[in-house]
Design an enzyme around this catalytic site. Structure first.
Site, mmCIF file in Angstrom:
data_model
loop_
_atom_site.group_PDB
_atom_site.id
_atom_site.type_symbol
_atom_site.label_atom_id
_atom_site.label_comp_id
_atom_site.label_asym_id
_atom_site.label_seq_id
_atom_site.Cartn_x
_atom_site.Cartn_y
_atom_site.Cartn_z
ATOM 1 C CB THR B 49 -0.472 0.147 -4.337
ATOM 2 O OG1 THR B 49 -1.908 -0.276 -3.757
ATOM 3 C CG2 THR B 49 -0.503 1.477 -5.128
ATOM 4 C CB CYS B 50 1.046 -4.287 -2.581
ATOM 5 S SG CYS B 50 1.604 -3.219 -1.407
ATOM 6 C CB SER B 111 -2.971 3.365 3.565
ATOM 7 O OG SER B 111 -3.089 3.931 2.798
ATOM 8 C CD GLN B 122 2.210 2.895 -3.383
ATOM 9 O OE1 GLN B 122 1.086 3.155 -2.746
ATOM 10 N NE2 GLN B 122 2.832 2.132 -3.563
ATOM 11 C CB ALA B 193 20.296 -13.268 5.861
ATOM 12 N N GLY B 194 17.514 -12.272 7.960
ATOM 13 C CA GLY B 194 16.123 -12.515 8.060
ATOM 14 C C GLY B 194 15.274 -11.222 7.216
ATOM 15 C CD GLU B 195 10.208 -12.867 5.055
ATOM 16 O OE1 GLU B 195 9.371 -12.193 5.383
ATOM 17 O OE2 GLU B 195 9.959 -14.095 4.462
ATOM 18 C CG MET B 196 12.207 -7.153 11.277
ATOM 19 S SD MET B 196 10.539 -6.873 11.139
ATOM 20 C CE MET B 196 9.746 -7.400 12.572
ATOM 21 C CB ALA B 197 17.783 -8.286 8.809
#
Lengths: 289, 425
Positions: B49-50, B111, B122, B193-197
């Site tokens: 996973t990441c 985690s 996962q 169009a931000g990352e949080m959106a």
């Protein structure tokens, strides 16, 4: 009653369920859900048993007297509360439904338990009249509770009450608004039908009291409530955008009329209906308002 | 039981190492296939996973070909990473440590965001992939099933997962769900169009939201975001029209001052909404929505500060649940170990029973030959007597075996039983 099951038994069970609901809002109780279900079910069983005994004793019951009328309304509300607990386990609906149930039981203690006089009308119209008003009043009550929950939830959301500190989980505004609107529609239809059947009952009488008793306080308050419900429902249908808070206020006002009608029914019900003579067998059409 | 785990996690390894060792879905299958050929007697499951890359291995006995060093080499060589470059950042666990670690991973106690729900799926997918490729055998099957069971217990018996801690998840799960019953018919408007959106849209999409509308000054970026979520793009000039129609509005622009003030909202939006509920999320810094907009009837406005406070409280609430979760995992690890040790003794128990069964049957046959006058009822009684006798004779050694298995693999006792009852023969 003779069986040993009395009003205290089921009122105490509902009170225990309410206490569990209240305490569960402040601190996590592992057995909260099962405790709630158990106490409410126990109350309902005792309540059903009690009503069954009443029916056995007075065949016209369960709506023969104001006392029975209140108890049947409380029984229906308890059934709704139990169904809500099962269907929406994470929501504190019992916090609103159980006090209303207890209030109706309390109302039954103040109400007359003598069977109301029989009318020279068909049994069909009497039963229809009684049940329509019972269910209509219940719809007004449920609409009021949904409206109160809506206003409370809206206020909590406005004040940004944080979920982690928020032990009492209410349904969403959307759900409450839907419940409120449906209750208002149902109340207008049922109370209207109850009123019309009441008029039919009076007109079908052949004795001296034939006709509509416009000076009777119960009939007047019922007519006022019906008028308000029709106006409120008309407003809701004509202005569908005006929802939520406004409908909540409309149902709250309708509840004020309901309280007035119930108070008058409890205090003066026998004036309108008269009390059945002891020798007469009680009939089911006694709940006319 | 010989269990090993080699890998790196967010606790010990930096993101650059995790990125170099990460496996895509296709690579997992390829790597397991390759390792199966070089380590044929070893069961393998790869969790990637990441936040972690972990290779779980089980061998039927102490294996020289699948020791920690060999597994580490296999893991590193797939990506051409030299051991020196990950010095000190790989973790190596054995037996009990492997079990305890996997249980913690599956239950989301290991985690980065404790209690996040994705890790369970996962772990399940990682096991399923290994199972489909035939690299997971009975030992890892039992181990992973037990880990999933432990994770479910933590989920069901503690409130660890109830308290969300990321801003978008709190916004949707803890606040938006108190306004709306479901999201599939709700019109979601994104300003900017931000990352949080985008992250919030992901949560909304998972919650069922399908009517996505994007208003952005930069048309290209706006269209890009709208298309990514099968939504519609609208030019900035349509902002008021879109706000009137919206059920939810997410502010995520890079504007230096509020794009919606109380005055503009009161002028362009409020009169046409008739108090219809509007859930507003202001995820921009500086704010997109003037806080006074939240005073309008029917508007429920939350800023980053409001959501961060909720996250902080949720983190505290989660911390309170941790001891209970740890107790459940300790209990599950102990139970798994006892069962595993008992499984080690299973062949000896079977051998013991089989060793008794032969002589019993022979003696019964001889007795019935000598007493041909016995009817079926008498024969049945005698057979039951023989069964009871065998069970009673076997009961003490089997109980001793079970007791010993609770403490660890009862190798000494098993050897003694094998020799006493000549089970090897």
């Amino acid at each position: 009653m003779e069986s040993g099951v009395n009003i205290i038994c089921f009122a105490a069970s509902y009170a225990v369920a309410l206490a569990i609901e209240v305490v569960g809002g402040w601190r996590q109780i592992a057995w909260r859900r099962w405790g709630l279900l158990l106490a409410t079910t126990a109350g309902l069983v005792a309540h059903t048993w009690y009503l069954g005994r009443r029916v056995a004793a007075t065949p016209a019951a369960p709506l023969a007297s104001p006392h029975d009328w209140f108890l049947v309304a409380a029984w229906l509300l308890a059934v709704i509360a139990l169904a809500a607990m099962i269907h929406y386990p994470g929501r504190s609906l019992g916090l609103f439904l159980l006090p209303a149930t207890l209030a109706l039981i309390g109302g039954s203690l103040a109400a007359d338990d003598e069977p109301l006089a029989t009318f020279a009308a068909t049994r069909f119209w009497g039963i229809l009249h009684s049940y329509c008003l019972l269910l209509g009043f219940l719809a007004v009550l449920l609409g009021f509770l949904a409206g109160m929950m809506y206003l409370l939830q809206s206020r909590r959301l406005k004040s940004k009450t944080l979920p982690a500190t928020d032990g009492f989980r209410l349904p969403s505004l959307e759900w409450l608004e839907r419940a409120n609107s449906r209750a208002l529609g149902a109340a207008a239809a049922l109370v209207g039908l109850g009123f019309v059947t009441g008029v039919v009952l009076r007109w079908s009488r052949t004795d001296a009291v034939r006709g509509i008793p416009w000076t009777d306080p119960v009939a007047l308050s019922l007519a006022a409530m019906l008028l308000w419900l029709l106006v409120a429902e008309g407003f809701r249908l004509l202005y569908p955008a005006a929802r939520g808070r406004k409908v909540a206020y409309l149902t709250t006002t309708a509840f004020a009329f309901l309280l007035l009608t119930l108070a008058l029914f409890t205090l003066y019900g026998e004036r309108l209906h008269g009390v059945a003579a002891p020798s007469q067998p009680p009939s089911a059409d006694g709940g006319q308002a | 039981m010989n269990l090993h785990m080699i890998g790196c996690t967010h606790r010990a390894a930096g993101v650059e190492i995790r990125e170099r060792l990460a496996f895509s879905g296709a690579q997992v299958g390829d790597a397991l296939d390759r390792w199966q050929q070089s380590l044929p007697d070893t069961e393998l499951v790869l969790v990637s996973t990441c936040n972690r890359v972990e290779l779980y291995a089980a061998t039927p006995h102490e294996s020289t070909e699948a020791g920690p060093q060999e597994l580490a080499n296999a893991l590193l060589s797939y990506h051409g990473v030299s051991p020196a470059s990950v010095n000190g950042q790989l973790i190596q666990l054995e037996n009990r440590e492997v079990i305890a670690h996997l249980f913690r991973v599956a239950a989301s106690l290991d985690s980065m965001v404790v209690g996040e729900p994705q890790i369970l799926a996962q772990v399940k997918e990682a096991y399923q992939a290994a199972h489909d490729l035939g690299t997971a055998g009975p030992v890892l099957h039992d181990l992973f099933q037990a880990s999933l069971h432990a994770a479910r217990r933590v989920h069901n018996e503690t409130g660890l997962h109830r308290h969300r801690v990321s801003i978008p998840s709190v916004a949707i799960a803890d606040f938006a769900t108190r306004v709306f019953e479901d999201f599939d018919d709700k019109r979601v408007l994104v300003l900017g169009a931000g990352e949080m959106a985008e992250e919030t849209l992901r949560y909304l999409h998972d919650a069922g939201a399908r009517r996505i509308h994007v208003v952005n000054r930069n048309e290209e970026r706006g269209r890009q975001l709208a298309e990514a979520w099968s939504g519609d793009y609208h030019p900035w000039d349509d902002l008021w029209e879109q706000l009137v129609a919206a059920d939810m509005a997410i502010g995520a622009t890079a504007a230096n001052e509020p794009v919606v003030t109380a005055a503009t909202f009161a002028q362009h939006v409020a009169p046409r909404r008739h108090q219809r509920p509007l859930f507003m999320l202001d995820l921009a810094v500086p704010r997109d929505f003037d806080p006074a907009v939240g005073d309008a009837l029917g508007v429920y406005l939350y800023s980053l500060d409001d959501l961060e406070s909720a996250c902080r409280l949720n983190r505290r609430a989660r911390a309170k649940e941790l001891p209970a979760a740890e107790r459940i995992l300790d209990d599950e690890v102990a139970r798994y170990l006892a069962a595993a040790h008992h499984r080690v003794a299973a062949p000896v128990i079977t051998g013991l029973r089989r060793g008794m069964e032969g002589p019993k049957q022979a003696e019964l046959a001889r007795l019935f030959n000598k007493l041909p006058q016995l009817d079926d009822a008498a024969r049945g009684e005698i057979e039951q007597f023989a069964d009871r006798l065998v069970n009673k004779l076997l009961h003490p050694p089997l109980e001793s075996l079970r007791d010993a298995a609770r403490e660890g693999p009862p190798h000494g006792l098993l050897d003694a039983l094998r020799r006493l009852f000549r089970l090897e023969d």
